[in-house]
Design a protein around this motif. Structure first.
Motif, short mmCIF file in Angstrom:
data_model
loop_
_atom_site.label_atom_id
_atom_site.label_comp_id
_atom_site.label_asym_id
_atom_site.label_seq_id
_atom_site.Cartn_x
_atom_site.Cartn_y
_atom_site.Cartn_z
N LYS A 136 0.82 -1.21 0.00
CA LYS A 136 0.00 0.00 0.00
C LYS A 136 0.86 1.27 0.00
CE LYS A 136 -4.00 -2.12 2.18
NZ LYS A 136 -4.87 -2.00 1.01
N ASP A 137 1.81 1.31 -0.96
CA ASP A 137 2.69 2.47 -1.17
C ASP A 137 3.60 2.77 0.02
OD1 ASP A 137 1.66 2.89 -3.70
OD2 ASP A 137 0.02 4.12 -2.91
N ARG A 138 3.77 1.82 0.90
CA ARG A 138 4.69 2.01 2.00
C ARG A 138 5.66 0.82 2.04
NH1 ARG A 138 3.18 6.33 4.63
NH2 ARG A 138 4.69 6.07 6.30
N VAL A 139 6.83 1.07 2.62
CA VAL A 139 7.87 0.05 2.67
C VAL A 139 7.93 -0.53 4.08
CG1 VAL A 139 10.34 -0.42 2.37
CG2 VAL A 139 9.18 1.23 0.88
N TYR A 140 7.85 -1.83 4.19
CA TYR A 140 7.91 -2.51 5.49
C TYR A 140 9.07 -3.49 5.53
CZ TYR A 140 3.17 -0.79 6.43
OH TYR A 140 2.07 0.01 6.65
N PHE A 141 9.71 -3.56 6.69
CA PHE A 141 10.64 -4.64 6.99
C PHE A 141 9.88 -5.62 7.89
CE2 PHE A 141 15.12 -2.62 6.51
CZ PHE A 141 14.92 -2.58 5.14
N ILE A 142 9.87 -6.88 7.53
CA ILE A 142 9.12 -7.88 8.30
C ILE A 142 10.10 -8.82 8.97
CG2 ILE A 142 7.37 -9.68 8.20
CD1 ILE A 142 6.35 -8.44 5.67
N THR A 143 9.93 -8.98 10.29
CA THR A 143 10.70 -9.98 11.01
C THR A 143 9.76 -11.09 11.47
OG1 THR A 143 10.43 -8.68 13.03
CG2 THR A 143 12.47 -8.41 11.81
N SER A 144 10.27 -12.30 11.46
CA SER A 144 9.46 -13.47 11.81
C SER A 144 9.96 -14.06 13.12
CB SER A 144 9.57 -14.50 10.69
OG SER A 144 8.96 -15.71 11.08
#
Length: 660
Positions: A136-144
């Motif tokens: 949605k036009d945003r940048v996310y870093f995802i940690t699991s």
């Protein structure tokens, strides 16, 4: 529940349940049976608690949640960053409010996370590292984070995914990157030639048009421009604006050609560009190197050096012949001085020796001998079949034979005063002897090929002229300027003439005024054109094999013919080059490529009428050469794989904007 008081409450519950069961047995047996299903486990639970044990409640009845768990649940639920917990089948088990708000207007087709956020590579994620996605036009870093099994959820595995919104940081880094400084050096390739033929009264107008065209182009990208010599400019742009110029494929290269002197002398530019280094001085130096590389490749192009890579743009036109012979005279005198200061002159050609390298080498040996120095041409243990006829002619002459030596003998002659002259290549990896090149302290490079990234950095003196037809032509010019005592014998002149003939294909390609002047000088000192003609005669089997290659040719791209040898011929490189020449004789063919098996892979020879830059095509395969003549070696590659690589290289060349 815990404590003695809890047990009493439970016993009261048991009594009430017993009464209700008794009543419902007579009024509604089904309800009585349902209550009995609760009654029996409750009795069992109370008895276990009285023994001091703490048995687990059936999951559906469990409401035992500690205050700490409640706090954590509330904290996670109200985190500003999205959090979602999935089971081992990737079904969403729990999500916090922020995650839900991302999809509040989305109709969920299933409970699978992958259906909701297909950008997440769930199968590749682990508890180590981060995964970057755009959502949605945003940048996310995802940690699991894998969740440990609880007693209540045994045999189940869960994973929590934490989303960190890095959009602001990314935007900031993007702005910083776009503001990087880009330094460019711009030079008019043929300034002297243009001014020489321009009438005096028109020169101010031509100069003003050149200045205005360059200034408007730079200012169009909000850049700074400073003219520091009559034909040289310094430009500074931001990386954001430079990228715009790059997307426009540096239109200045074509715009400047609109300025013409006479009917056939367009102005051309060379532009060396650099960015990405921390220190401005280093960027400037790298941009200067890029400009030198640009000029060494014949000009009319842009060379960009950035982040350890070099990119080439333009270079679609043939090299412009320099009318002035001043440089040849200056280089000639410098080379004479170096020869006179040395004790021995060793001449080094390239692997897959050809007649141009051999002829030019004999010319340098001639200069050394004429100046009273020992001069030797270094041969490989096995001679290339392409020079067999000329080598046979040279070795018949006893005085010439002693100037042809092997690598071991050359190494034995080398001292600190030895001069090594590399002819017909500027790439150290292509030199015939790496040992001689590494041991040499004084090196001169004489070459007519367009400059590539790989270069002999230790060279004392460099004479690189991509507009020249051949290295033999360049050496012939230098011999003319070295003095009256430097005069080749008829045999040496014939060797030099054979080098010019083979690279110009009998004076048909890359032949300028100076080419004929050099040939004229060689003829005057005794070069025999009939002997040269006989050097290129072939046997009937070779001619028949080439006819098969021509018959096998396909037009894989418009105006481009590609063919191949099925088996290795006696002289692979020469055979492929001659077959490529033959394909160019077909009407409608602008460029030709011929592949030939060699001992360690496939060799490709390419020829062009100038409409297609075959050098840029084969540079993609590690090769090089000229706009109209180029070659490449593909080691450990079979014919089928080589054809596919060639098709990919040609396709990429056209995608980059080069057209026939």
């Amino acid at each position: 529940m815990s404590g003695h008081g809890d047990i009493n409450i439970l016993w009261i519950s048991v009594i009430i349940l017993a009464i209700e069961i008794t009543v419902f047995i007579f009024t509604n047996p089904k309800v009585a049976v349902a209550l009995l299903l609760v009654f029996i486990p409750l009795i069992f639970y109370i008895l276990e608690r009285m023994k001091g044990k703490k048995p687990e409640w059936p999951g559906i009845l469990s409401h035992e949640v500690s205050p700490a768990q409640i706090f954590w649940r509330e904290i996670f639920n109200n985190l500003p960053e999205p959090v979602v917990i999935i089971d081992e089948r990737n079904n969403i088990y729990w999500e916090n409010k922020t995650f839900s708000s991302l999809f509040e207007n989305v109709r969920r087709a299933s409970n699978l996370l992958h259906d909701l956020v297909p950008e997440i590579p769930l199968e590749d994620m682990s508890d180590q590292g981060e995964t970057q996605i755009k959502l949605k036009d945003r940048v996310y870093f995802i940690t699991s984070k894998s969740l440990e099994k609880s007693d209540k959820m045994r045999n189940q595995k869960f994973r929590a995914l934490f989303f960190r919104d890095m959009t602001e940081l990314f935007e900031h880094k993007k702005r910083l990157n776009e503001e990087k400084i880009v330094v460019g050096y711009i030079q008019v390739d043929n300034f002297d030639e243009v001014m020489a033929i321009c009438p005096d009264e028109n020169r101010p107008e031509i100069l003003a048009r050149i200045d205005k065209t360059i200034a408007q182009w730079v200012q169009g990208f909000n850049g700074f421009l400073k003219k520091y010599e009559s034909d040289k400019f310094l430009a500074v742009l931001s990386l954001k604006e430079f990228n715009r110029a790059q997307e426009g494929k540096f239109s200045i290269l074509e715009e400047i050609k609109e300025i013409k002197v006479g009917p056939a002398m367009p102005v051309t530019l060379s532009i060396g560009v650099a960015y990405g280094q921390d220190v401005l001085l280093e960027i400037s130096r790298t941009a200067q190197n890029a400009l030198e590389l640009c000029l060494g490749r014949g000009g009319d192009q842009v060379v960009v050096k950035a982040e350890g890579k070099t990119h080439f743009f333009g270079g679609k036109t043939k090299e412009l012949e320099k009318y002035s012979r001043v440089r040849a005279r200056v280089i000639s005198h410098a080379l004479r001085d170096l020869i006179e200061e040395s004790d021995v002159v060793l001449v080094l050609g390239h692997v897959f020796l050809d007649m141009d390298a051999l002829g030019a080498g004999i010319g340098i040996v001639t200069a050394a001998r004429s100046l009273g120095k020992q001069g030797f041409f270094i041969l490989s243990p096995e001679q290339s079949p392409s020079v067999e006829s000329l080598m046979e002619l040279l070795q018949k002459d006893e005085s010439m034979k002693k100037y042809l030596i092997r690598e071991e003998e050359a190494l034995g002659k080398m001292t600190r005063k030895t001069l090594v002259v590399v002819v017909d290549t500027h790439r150290p990896s292509f030199c015939l002897s790496q040992k001689v090149l590494q041991k040499a302290e004084k090196v001169v490079v004489v070459d007519h090929h367009r400059r590539g990234e790989e270069f002999i950095d230790k060279a004392f003196l460099v004479y690189l002229e991509p507009y020249a037809s051949s290295t033999s032509e360049m050496v012939t010019e230098m011999l003319e300027y070295m003095g009256d005592e430097v005069k080749p014998t008829p045999l040496e002149a014939t060797a030099l003439l054979s080098g010019i003939v083979v690279d110009t294909r009998n004076f048909a390609f890359k032949t300028g005024v100076r080419t004929f002047e050099a040939a004229s000088f060689l003829r005057r000192v005794g070069a025999d054109p009939t002997v040269v003609y006989k050097l290129f005669q072939e046997d009937i089997d070779t001619v028949n094999a080439r006819a098969e290659v021509v018959k096998r040719a396909e037009q894989m791209f418009e105006h481009i013919a590609v063919s191949y040898y099925l088996e290795k011929p006696k002289n692979p490189s020469l055979s492929a080059a001659q077959a490529a020449n033959s394909l160019l004789e077909i009407k409608g063919i602008y460029a030709s490529f011929v592949l030939v098996p060699t001992d360690d892979g496939i060799s490709i020879s390419a020829r062009s009428l100038g409409n297609v830059n075959v050098q840029k095509v084969l540079e993609k395969l590690g090769g090089g050469g000229h706009l109209t003549v180029a070659g490449a070696q593909l080691k450990d590659t079979d014919l089928e794989e080589a054809v596919e690589k060639l098709k990919t290289a040609i396709s990429e060349y056209f995608k980059e904007g080069e057209t026939t």
